[in-house]
Scaffold this motif. Sequence first.
Motif, PDB file in Angstrom:
ATOM      1  N   ASP A  15      27.462  48.506 -64.059  1.00  0.00           N
ATOM      2  CA  ASP A  15      26.105  48.799 -63.576  1.00  0.00           C
ATOM      3  C   ASP A  15      25.888  50.289 -63.330  1.00  0.00           C
ATOM      4  O   ASP A  15      25.218  50.694 -62.377  1.00  0.00           O
ATOM      5  CB  ASP A  15      25.783  47.995 -62.309  1.00  0.00           C
ATOM      6  N   THR A  16      26.421  51.121 -64.204  1.00  0.00           N
ATOM      7  CA  THR A  16      26.334  52.562 -63.997  1.00  0.00           C
ATOM      8  C   THR A  16      24.951  53.143 -64.265  1.00  0.00           C
ATOM      9  O   THR A  16      24.727  54.324 -64.001  1.00  0.00           O
ATOM     10  CB  THR A  16      27.379  53.294 -64.849  1.00  0.00           C
ATOM     11  N   SER A  17      24.019  52.334 -64.755  1.00  0.00           N
ATOM     12  CA  SER A  17      22.659  52.823 -64.947  1.00  0.00           C
ATOM     13  C   SER A  17      21.870  52.819 -63.633  1.00  0.00           C
ATOM     14  O   SER A  17      20.787  53.388 -63.564  1.00  0.00           O
ATOM     15  CB  SER A  17      21.925  51.981 -65.995  1.00  0.00           C
ATOM     16  N   PHE A  18      22.413  52.218 -62.586  1.00  0.00           N
ATOM     17  CA  PHE A  18      21.726  52.167 -61.296  1.00  0.00           C
ATOM     18  C   PHE A  18      21.826  53.520 -60.601  1.00  0.00           C
ATOM     19  O   PHE A  18      22.876  54.164 -60.618  1.00  0.00           O
ATOM     20  CB  PHE A  18      22.331  51.104 -60.392  1.00  0.00           C
ATOM     21  N   ALA A  19      20.755  53.941 -59.970  1.00  0.00           N
ATOM     22  CA  ALA A  19      20.712  55.235 -59.270  1.00  0.00           C
ATOM     23  C   ALA A  19      21.789  55.327 -58.186  1.00  0.00           C
ATOM     24  O   ALA A  19      22.336  56.409 -57.940  1.00  0.00           O
ATOM     25  CB  ALA A  19      19.331  55.463 -58.665  1.00  0.00           C
ATOM     26  N   SER A  20      22.131  54.228 -57.578  1.00  0.00           N
ATOM     27  CA  SER A  20      23.137  54.227 -56.505  1.00  0.00           C
ATOM     28  C   SER A  20      24.533  54.595 -57.008  1.00  0.00           C
ATOM     29  O   SER A  20      25.410  54.931 -56.211  1.00  0.00           O
ATOM     30  CB  SER A  20      23.171  52.867 -55.808  1.00  0.00           C
ATOM     31  N   MET A  21      24.742  54.557 -58.307  1.00  0.00           N
ATOM     32  CA  MET A  21      26.045  54.885 -58.887  1.00  0.00           C
ATOM     33  C   MET A  21      26.212  56.379 -59.162  1.00  0.00           C
ATOM     34  O   MET A  21      27.297  56.828 -59.510  1.00  0.00           O
ATOM     35  CB  MET A  21      26.248  54.106 -60.188  1.00  0.00           C
ATOM     36  N   ARG A  22      25.162  57.163 -59.014  1.00  0.00           N
ATOM     37  CA  ARG A  22      25.199  58.586 -59.346  1.00  0.00           C
ATOM     38  C   ARG A  22      26.326  59.345 -58.631  1.00  0.00           C
ATOM     39  O   ARG A  22      27.055  60.098 -59.288  1.00  0.00           O
ATOM     40  CB  ARG A  22      23.829  59.221 -59.058  1.00  0.00           C
ATOM     41  N   PRO A  23      26.536  59.186 -57.316  1.00  0.00           N
ATOM     42  CA  PRO A  23      27.640  59.918 -56.677  1.00  0.00           C
ATOM     43  C   PRO A  23      29.009  59.574 -57.267  1.00  0.00           C
ATOM     44  O   PRO A  23      29.852  60.454 -57.457  1.00  0.00           O
ATOM     45  CB  PRO A  23      27.553  59.516 -55.206  1.00  0.00           C
ATOM     46  N   TYR A  24      29.221  58.308 -57.579  1.00  0.00           N
ATOM     47  CA  TYR A  24      30.485  57.896 -58.189  1.00  0.00           C
ATOM     48  C   TYR A  24      30.661  58.554 -59.558  1.00  0.00           C
ATOM     49  O   TYR A  24      31.717  59.116 -59.861  1.00  0.00           O
ATOM     50  CB  TYR A  24      30.542  56.366 -58.322  1.00  0.00           C
ATOM     51  N   LEU A  25      29.621  58.496 -60.379  1.00  0.00           N
ATOM     52  CA  LEU A  25      29.699  59.075 -61.720  1.00  0.00           C
ATOM     53  C   LEU A  25      29.909  60.577 -61.663  1.00  0.00           C
ATOM     54  O   LEU A  25      30.691  61.132 -62.446  1.00  0.00           O
ATOM     55  CB  LEU A  25      28.445  58.731 -62.519  1.00  0.00           C
ATOM     56  N   ASP A  26      29.230  61.242 -60.752  1.00  0.00           N
ATOM     57  CA  ASP A  26      29.435  62.684 -60.592  1.00  0.00           C
ATOM     58  C   ASP A  26      30.896  62.983 -60.272  1.00  0.00           C
ATOM     59  O   ASP A  26      31.469  63.953 -60.768  1.00  0.00           O
ATOM     60  CB  ASP A  26      28.529  63.248 -59.494  1.00  0.00           C
ATOM     61  N   HIS A  27      31.504  62.138 -59.462  1.00  0.00           N
ATOM     62  CA  HIS A  27      32.897  62.343 -59.056  1.00  0.00           C
ATOM     63  C   HIS A  27      33.859  62.166 -60.232  1.00  0.00           C
ATOM     64  O   HIS A  27      34.692  63.034 -60.493  1.00  0.00           O
ATOM     65  CB  HIS A  27      33.263  61.387 -57.920  1.00  0.00           C
ATOM     66  N   VAL A  28      33.756  61.043 -60.949  1.00  0.00           N
ATOM     67  CA  VAL A  28      34.716  60.791 -62.023  1.00  0.00           C
ATOM     68  C   VAL A  28      34.455  61.637 -63.266  1.00  0.00           C
ATOM     69  O   VAL A  28      35.355  61.822 -64.083  1.00  0.00           O
ATOM     70  CB  VAL A  28      34.810  59.285 -62.408  1.00  0.00           C
ATOM     71  N   ARG A  29      33.261  62.181 -63.397  1.00  0.00           N
ATOM     72  CA  ARG A  29      32.951  63.030 -64.551  1.00  0.00           C
ATOM     73  C   ARG A  29      33.297  64.496 -64.321  1.00  0.00           C
ATOM     74  O   ARG A  29      33.264  65.291 -65.249  1.00  0.00           O
ATOM     75  CB  ARG A  29      31.483  62.891 -64.918  1.00  0.00           C
ATOM     76  N   ASP A  30      33.633  64.861 -63.107  1.00  0.00           N
ATOM     77  CA  ASP A  30      34.019  66.238 -62.792  1.00  0.00           C
ATOM     78  C   ASP A  30      35.521  66.377 -63.028  1.00  0.00           C
ATOM     79  O   ASP A  30      36.323  65.787 -62.298  1.00  0.00           O
ATOM     80  CB  ASP A  30      33.674  66.558 -61.339  1.00  0.00           C
ATOM     81  N   PRO A  31      35.945  67.155 -64.039  1.00  0.00           N
ATOM     82  CA  PRO A  31      37.374  67.273 -64.351  1.00  0.00           C
ATOM     83  C   PRO A  31      38.222  67.749 -63.167  1.00  0.00           C
ATOM     84  O   PRO A  31      39.404  67.416 -63.085  1.00  0.00           O
ATOM     85  CB  PRO A  31      37.411  68.302 -65.480  1.00  0.00           C
ATOM     86  N   ALA A  32      37.633  68.463 -62.245  1.00  0.00           N
ATOM     87  CA  ALA A  32      38.379  68.946 -61.079  1.00  0.00           C
ATOM     88  C   ALA A  32      38.878  67.797 -60.200  1.00  0.00           C
ATOM     89  O   ALA A  32      39.795  67.988 -59.400  1.00  0.00           O
ATOM     90  CB  ALA A  32      37.512  69.892 -60.260  1.00  0.00           C
ATOM     91  N   ASN A  33      38.306  66.608 -60.363  1.00  0.00           N
ATOM     92  CA  ASN A  33      38.706  65.460 -59.544  1.00  0.00           C
ATOM     93  C   ASN A  33      39.814  64.629 -60.182  1.00  0.00           C
ATOM     94  O   ASN A  33      40.245  63.620 -59.619  1.00  0.00           O
ATOM     95  CB  ASN A  33      37.494  64.584 -59.238  1.00  0.00           C
ATOM     96  N   GLY A  34      40.288  65.049 -61.368  1.00  0.00           N
ATOM     97  CA  GLY A  34      41.464  64.417 -61.951  1.00  0.00           C
ATOM     98  C   GLY A  34      41.223  63.173 -62.788  1.00  0.00           C
ATOM     99  O   GLY A  34      42.098  62.305 -62.855  1.00  0.00           O
TER     100      GLY A  34
END
Length: 52
Positions: A15-34
């Motif tokens: 359900d990554t198209s939901f707006a509530s998932m944005r913080p999670y996606l930002d986290h896993v898409r940032d290479p600095a977070n591993g």
Amino acid sequence: MEPRLAPGTLVVADDTSFASMRPYLDHVRDPANGYRSVAFPVEDGMEISCRL
């Protein structure tokens, strides 16, 4: 729990198209977070992330 994930662990989010998932996606898409992360385009969206 995140610090306990071994390298190579796969994390799948649904359900990554939901707006509530944005913080999670930002986290896993940032290479600095591993993670290396890719979107899997099905219905409401999925994200498959690998812990580096």
